[in-house]
Design a protein around this motif. Structure first.
Motif, PDB file in Angstrom:
ATOM      1  N   GLY A  35       0.891  -1.137   0.089  1.00  0.00           N
ATOM      2  CA  GLY A  35       0.016  -0.027  -0.048  1.00  0.00           C
ATOM      3  C   GLY A  35       1.026   1.213   0.086  1.00  0.00           C
ATOM      4  N   SER A  36       0.079   2.324  -0.480  1.00  0.00           N
ATOM      5  CA  SER A  36       1.092   3.510  -0.481  1.00  0.00           C
ATOM      6  C   SER A  36       0.922   4.136   0.885  1.00  0.00           C
ATOM      7  N   THR A  37       2.236   5.023   1.192  1.00  0.00           N
ATOM      8  CA  THR A  37       2.570   5.879   2.187  1.00  0.00           C
ATOM      9  C   THR A  37       2.765   7.165   1.851  1.00  0.00           C
ATOM     10  N   ALA A  75       1.528  -0.346   4.680  1.00  0.00           N
ATOM     11  CA  ALA A  75       0.918   0.849   4.223  1.00  0.00           C
ATOM     12  C   ALA A  75       1.048   2.174   5.171  1.00  0.00           C
ATOM     13  N   GLU A  76       0.086   2.538   5.788  1.00  0.00           N
ATOM     14  CA  GLU A  76      -0.014   3.550   6.687  1.00  0.00           C
ATOM     15  C   GLU A  76       0.643   3.383   7.910  1.00  0.00           C
ATOM     16  N   ASN A  77       0.043   1.951   8.289  1.00  0.00           N
ATOM     17  CA  ASN A  77       0.792   1.404   9.819  1.00  0.00           C
ATOM     18  C   ASN A  77       2.220   1.465   9.772  1.00  0.00           C
ATOM     19  N   ARG A  78       2.939   1.238   8.630  1.00  0.00           N
ATOM     20  CA  ARG A  78       4.554   1.364   8.624  1.00  0.00           C
ATOM     21  C   ARG A  78       4.948   2.699   9.157  1.00  0.00           C
ATOM     22  N   TRP A  79       4.207   3.661   8.591  1.00  0.00           N
ATOM     23  CA  TRP A  79       4.745   5.313   8.680  1.00  0.00           C
ATOM     24  C   TRP A  79       4.618   5.541  10.399  1.00  0.00           C
TER      25      TRP A  79
END
Length: 781
Positions: free
Chosen positions: A687-689, A714-718
């Motif tokens: 997914g895109s961050t 995705a956003e969780n990695r950020w």
């Protein structure tokens, strides 16, 4: 040494290692037995023998729980060495005596260095060049064409290998785990599965000492070379021209296919590895039909040799076909479709009992060869691995994950719409279906039945026309890079091949006609498989996977068609050099046309699922430290890469422990060095961050609460990387001398803490965002 140059050297090392065990060693033992066959057939035979031997050697040693470097090396070199010595047992004493005598004369000064070099040069000339000048010129020309093909493949797939170092497919860490368990003699740790690919990687790791994570980073490109080589070799077995088979490489590097049909070649994956054996194994079956027909017409003195040839082709077919199932069951399906094509193309022979019984017995034997190890695993109490159940469900009419998710989304949307408009709540909190809903559903069903009845009433010609248009549109969108003329060429090539086959029958070239008919039917089957749902046929695999195999089939079919056309134009000239000139001119013209029209594919770009800095750090850490004197704290990417060399502490586990310092007053990693991997610009994983940099805003948000690897999606990695980044900043502020920057790029930073193992640091500190309060209106709240 930079990572680029290191990667190139590792690539060459892997190619050499794989080539030695699958080509060179079999050549040493089998070259005299295979001498009477063509170069392409010999190459295929060596490759089959090498892969088959190492795979089943590992199976045997794994079952005995004695698989290690010593037993694998002994099992590989020992038999080859014994056979080599046994064949030369009568010559060895004389050779040793000759060598010792010449060494003694050289050392004593009786013979000078120049005389020895002249004698050596003369020996080489007599053995390899005298009387073979014409042959060597042909070989050099072949090598030049082959070099151009290798350059084209390198241009397309090579740059990405040295630009993105990490794994390039999300399931490679799982394969890494399965391969690591082979080190512990724990085969099928997750259930019975075709393990051929995993065994090859494990074998190269154990025997040659190449680390598994290095192999999984690079072997994808290595196996891609062999996938292309397999196409050329298979075409050389059935084509008439010497150089037209290289058109297959040209077609496959043209920018006419969708990216999804070749992007997976950058990853080291079982499905793509198994493609090496599809065309080569089936072409061995084709050669059996051609050779067995000669045997039936031959004189008695020739029948024995032809019978041996037929048996050899059947053995190679059995080995090659079994390897497809040993590595990945999808490739077995494709090879099976091609076998059906061969049965149709050579129906005038296949239907005869003397052909039928031999080819069917060989096919059954090949399946048993591949199923036997897996059956043994089941007998030992191992269940099937989950993806096998999924594959069987797709074959039985189930849906792939993507289709199932789409249908579920549509269904839930429709039900929620009905529920919002007319549904009522029952006393248990569930919704009941009202009378108006029932009427609406009945009406929709009646409309669908009426539409189907109306469709059936259309004239057959109109229905076929609509169906053909749907198939053409589907292939154009999903496979052919939205280039309409390529779809027309593909579908038209089926008709063209059928016409060429008919013409060959009229010209009494029955063997070549059988090959062309077989390929035409095979391509037709592949097009139908690609659009199976539109044609109301069983969907053996999802369209995305099928498109990979379809493109491979298309390039094979186009090349065979081009070869047949060239053969028709020059068949009246009986001299071999005319055929060679015509085929190489065709190749040169085709290459010039592709380059001048800008149709050559640009170098492929596939983002790795790990930052380049992380791979560089892993490489340096393994080089600089003794095993198990260090710990890496990172996302789960490095867990399986390094489990045999050091310790790993997962980032999300570390951060969650920091949320409750009363419960976890001490967090200690008692090794000499501790490394913290932080992505300043988190990568796009599933997914895109939007390539956002880590900020305070992300650290102020709560940590992802999902389990497994969801915190790195995705956003969780950020959010995860924002928290670990501000923890490192706080720890560095508290311990500026102990917390040092080990490696840094614009997107990644690695910190190192060097400590006394008898008095390690406590990493449980309050970094300001240990347990942030959810913002109003947030999902957590």
């Amino acid at each position: 040494m930079t990572m680029k140059w290191l990667t190139i050297l590792q690539f060459l090392e892997i190619v050499a290692a794989y080539g030695i065990v699958t080509l060179f060693l079999p050549w040493l033992v089998l070259r005299k037995r295979f001498r009477r066959f063509s170069a392409a057939e010999q190459l295929t035979g060596y490759f089959f023998a090498g892969n088959f031997y190492i795979i089943y050697l590992v199976y045997l040693l794994q079952f005995l729980h004695i698989s290690n470097r010593v037993t694998l090396t002994a099992g590989t070199v020992g038999p080859f060495l014994l056979v080599w010595i046994w064949k030369r047992r009568s010559k060895i004493p004389g050779v040793i005596e000759w060598v010792l005598e010449n060494v003694e004369r050289l050392l004593s000064g009786e013979r000078g260095k120049k005389t020895s070099l002249v004698q050596l040069r003369g020996t080489i000339y007599r053995r390899f060049f005298r009387g073979k000048r014409k042959q060597w010129l042909n070989v050099l020309l072949e090598l030049a064409v082959m070099g151009a093909a290798i350059a084209a493949i390198t241009y397309v797939y090579g740059p990405n290998m040295i630009e993105a170092y990490g794994y390039k497919a999300s399931d490679i860490p799982v394969h890494n785990y399965w391969i690591n368990e082979l080190d512990r003699n724990n085969i099928w740790v997750a259930g019975v599965y075709p393990y051929g690919f995993h065994i090859v990687i494990y074998y190269l790791h154990m025997v040659f000492g190449i680390k598994t994570y290095v192999l999984l980073r690079i072997f994808g490109v290595v196996q891609t070379y062999f996938v292309y080589l397999a196409m050329v070799v298979a075409l050389k077995m059935v084509c008439k021209g010497r150089f037209t088979p290289y058109l297959g490489v040209l077609f496959y590097v043209m920018d006419i296919f969708n990216r999804n049909t070749y992007a997976r070649f950058e990853g080291a994956l079982p499905q793509e590895f198994s493609m090496i054996f599809i065309l080569t194994s089936v072409c061995m079956a084709i050669r059996f039909f051609q050779e067995f027909a000669k045997e039936q017409k031959a004189e008695e003195n020739e029948k024995k040799e032809l019978d041996q040839n037929c048996r050899w082709y059947l053995i190679q077919f059995a080995i090659g076909f079994s390897l497809t199932l040993t590595i990945h069951f999808y490739s077995t399906m494709i090879a099976g479709l091609f076998c059906i094509g061969v049965a149709v193309g050579f129906c005038f022979r296949f239907a005869r009992w003397k052909y039928f019984r031999r080819i069917m017995a060989t096919g059954i034997l090949s399946v048993l060869l591949s199923v036997l190890p897996m059956a043994a695993g089941v007998a030992m109490g191992k269940g099937l691995q989950g993806s096998l159940y999924w594959g069987l469900s797709v074959i039985n009419g189930g849906k792939d994950d993507e289709t199932e998710a789409t249908d579920s989304l549509v269904e839930n949307t429709e039900l929620s719409t009905i529920s919002e408009s007319e549904g009522t709540e029952n006393r248990d909190g569930g919704s009941t279906v009202s009378a108006s809903q029932v009427e609406a559903l009945k009406k929709a069903a009646e409309e669908k039945l009426a539409e189907q009845a109306k469709e059936q009433q259309k004239p057959l010609k109109e229905r076929l026309k609509e169906k053909f248009a749907a198939v053409r549109s589907s292939i154009r969108v999903n496979v052919m890079n939205v280039k309409p003329y390529i779809v027309e060429i593909t579908l038209g090539s089926i008709v063209l091949l059928a016409a060429l086959g008919s013409l060959m029958v009229l010209l009494r070239e029955i063997d070549f006609a059988g090959v062309i008919f077989s390929t035409a039917f095979y391509l037709l089957c592949m097009c139908c498989l690609q659009c199976a749902s539109l044609l109301h046929l069983p969907a053996l695999m999802d369209p995305n996977r099928c498109s990979i195999f379809l493109c491979y089939s298309v390039c094979f079919s186009w090349t065979l068609g081009a070869d047949a056309i060239v053969h028709l134009l020059i068949r009246w000239w009986k001299k071999r050099w005319v055929s060679n000139v015509a085929s190489i001119l065709t190749l040169v013209i085709a290459v010039s046309a592709v380059i001048s029209n800008g149709l050559l594919r640009k170098p492929i770009v596939v983002d790795a699922l790990e930052d380049n800095g992380a791979i560089a750090c892993v490489t340096n850490i393994l080089k600089e430290n003794r095993n198990f004197t260090w710990t890496i704290c990172s996302a789960d990417d490095e867990l399986r890469m390094t489990e045999f060399y050091g310790y790993h502490y997962e980032t999300i586990t570390f951060l969650r422990e920091l949320q409750d310092l009363e419960k976890n007053p001490e967090i200690i990693m008692p090794t000499q060095n501790v490394y913290f991997f932080v992505e300043k610009i988190p990568i796009d994983y599933a997914g895109s961050t939007n390539h956002k940099e880590v900020t305070v805003e992300g650290a102020e948000a709560p940590l992802p609460s999902a389990g497994g690897i969801e915190p790195y999606f995705a956003e969780n990695r950020w959010y995860t990387m924002c928290h670990i980044y501000y923890w490192t900043q706080k720890f560095k502020e508290l311990y500026p001398d102990e917390m040092e920057v080990y490696y840094e790029t614009d997107s990644f930073i690695c910190y190192r803490v060097q400590q006394n193992v008898n008095s390690p640091y406590n990493f449980a500190i309050d970094y300001g965002y240990n347990n942030p309060t959810p913002k109003a209106g947030s999902e957590e709240e």
